[in-house]
Design a protein around this motif. Sequence first.
Motif, short mmCIF file in Angstrom:
data_model
loop_
_atom_site.label_atom_id
_atom_site.label_comp_id
_atom_site.label_asym_id
_atom_site.label_seq_id
_atom_site.Cartn_x
_atom_site.Cartn_y
_atom_site.Cartn_z
N LYS A 88 140.40 47.59 41.30
CA LYS A 88 141.70 48.20 41.09
C LYS A 88 141.68 49.03 39.82
O LYS A 88 140.96 48.73 38.86
CB LYS A 88 142.78 47.12 40.98
N LYS A 92 140.75 51.54 43.61
CA LYS A 92 141.97 51.43 44.41
C LYS A 92 143.20 51.63 43.51
O LYS A 92 143.31 50.99 42.47
CB LYS A 92 142.03 50.06 45.10
N PRO A 135 147.63 52.00 43.68
CA PRO A 135 148.83 51.82 44.47
C PRO A 135 149.61 53.16 44.57
O PRO A 135 149.34 54.10 43.82
CB PRO A 135 149.63 50.77 43.69
N SER A 152 147.73 57.92 46.10
CA SER A 152 147.25 56.52 46.15
C SER A 152 145.84 56.47 46.75
O SER A 152 145.37 57.44 47.35
CB SER A 152 148.19 55.66 47.01
N VAL A 172 147.11 47.85 47.74
CA VAL A 172 147.19 47.55 46.32
C VAL A 172 148.64 47.31 45.87
O VAL A 172 148.91 46.48 45.01
CB VAL A 172 146.55 48.67 45.49
#
Length: 719
Positions: free
Chosen positions: A505, A577, A579, A607, A654
């Motif tokens: 992330k 990743k 969001p 995203s 995410v």
Amino acid sequence: MIKQMERTSQAVIIILYACMSVKAFEMEITPANRIVEQIGETLVLTCNTTGCASPSFSWRIQTDNPLGGTVSNHGTYSTLTMSPVSIENAHDYLCTVFCGLEKKEKSVKVELYSFPSDPVIEISTSLVAGEQTTVICKIPDVYPSDHLEVLLKKEEHILLEKNFFEDDSTNTETKIVTYSFYPTTEDIGKEITCVAKLPIANMDFEPKERVTSQKLNANFGPKNTVITASPSNSAMEGDSLKLTCVTESNPPPQIVWRRQVADKSVQYLVENNVLSIPHAHFTDSGLYICEVINLVTNKTEKATVDIVIQGAPNIAEFSIKPSTTVREGENVSIRCSAESNPPPKIVLRRKSDGADMGLYSEGGILLLPSVTFLSGGDYECVAENKFGKNKSAVALNVEYGPKNTIISVIPAATVKEGETVTMKCTSSGNPAPVISWKKKTVTGESEKIFKDATLTIKNIESQDLGLYECEAYNQFGKEEKAVKLLVQAPPKNTTLSVFPSNAVKQGESVAISCTSTGVPAVQITLRKKIGDVITALETQGGKYTIGRVQLKDAGTYECVSINELGEESQHIVLDVKVPPQNITVLVHPSENVKEGENVTITCSTYSNPPSQMVLKKVHPEKEIILSSVNGTFTLYNVTKNDTGRYLLDVFNEVGNNIKVIEIAVVGRVEKPDQMMPVIIAFSCVTAIAIPVVAILIYVSRKAKINGSYSLVKALRLKV
């Protein structure tokens, strides 16, 4: 009634006639009258009946003694079996038979005798002429013995007559007759005969006379014992020699040959009247003794002859003390002795040395103090006289621990991967050392890997490099040598890893590590590829760390490992990743529209992975969920029923984000019970479930129109 009486009278007449035709009841005993039986045999008495269908039998002795036998009934006859017959069976036996109320009896007398075998003559088989001897004649198991007559004869001359008329024995007995006399040499071959007779009147049995004979043999000697030597008592070594011992004796005597040697001791040779020496040796010289023994008369006589054998020397002893196998450093003595007639000259030396040098002795003794491995070898003893010479050899084996251990490596101790290398270990020692190979492990310990002098490694690999030790050992010690094997190899086992994962992330920390092996040492380069752009990264020990990863850090990372033999690379894709971010929503033509117009809602976001979008209309009774893949939603021919609050949910695995849209429709009169028409166009991939998204409820059939779905048309199809 009259007819019944007539039938009864006829039946009585038939029965009387049948009774008159039946045979009368009779009995008999077999054997009948007087029975003569030999004691020890089997006797069967049979009581037979005729004229009686179911007789009953009984046996007894008229003196009321026990029967002494076994009774067996068989319908119309009965047997009495006496097995074996004994003296107690000499009685009158009575058989009684009942047939209904009628009774009959008969008896038979049993008389016994015993004369089962010929006489037995016992006389010494080792009679000596002039010495008294006794002849014994035994007549076994005689009964009754008061009728026995015995006659003892030598040829036709009667030696003794005897009878046992006054004997009162009531059992079987062995009767004995003895006679003593002095045998002479003339008695040799004559027969002694024992005649036994048992003449019992009125008793019919055979034989009543039994005869046994045995020849006499008188013993004498030995005497007149002489020895003859052929060809003579003086022979050359290798000749054949035969000694014959002749004597007079009866029975033939036992002949034993012995030899008296120089120290006056006597050696046993053979038991035979002829002593043969196929190939005479000077050691066969000596005084030969023929000893003749008559085991019957217990008399002995001896004869002697002196044998002389001449010839070339014979080596009697050739020895190494303490042993032919010694340890290095021990004291050794080598001795050689020879015998011959005449005595020989002895020379002792080591065969590998020259005539005038090295280890040499003329006294038959060679002393070697504190031997070394160089003292080992074959030693020779030479014995010589006027008839010739003889020689013998013995090996001295000097044992010692491994020495001079050497390792040779072919082609070299540094080789390239895939080549073949041969390492050969040689070492001297006695016994020959056992060679084994060890390799040092990464922990520093040695591990046995091979047991042979030559270690060959084919198609060598980098893991084969290391320190190889050759160990030569025997029971007297060991010696070790080592060689370092270097294996050159291009880069291999190149690995590229990302921690904690190659999919992270945004904002997390990422460590990218690159490792590789190779000889010579490899140079590692870590770089990032985005399209055709390659950027080299600064690493520490092949490790590159990103403190807070961003979407711009995503891409392909490559590790390149290089040495002079080649290169190897590995790559990995880092996925960051993100969001949904920077969400924008456009409503066209406006959030306030007239009834019958089309409303288009367009959403854009940033995203990774791409977001999914769901448009939901808040309804008091149920929630209608609409999806899209390209972020565009179109409401066709809106009505007042389409007025309300819409929630736009944008999400990926995410995270998610929600936008609120208020749409107001004015104008036409609402039609009751009409569902709002909504057309959705979408092409999103399935996302991870988000808690804020409710279960999708599809209330209408779908109709595809130019990549969009219209709820109005779907409802019409349903109606």
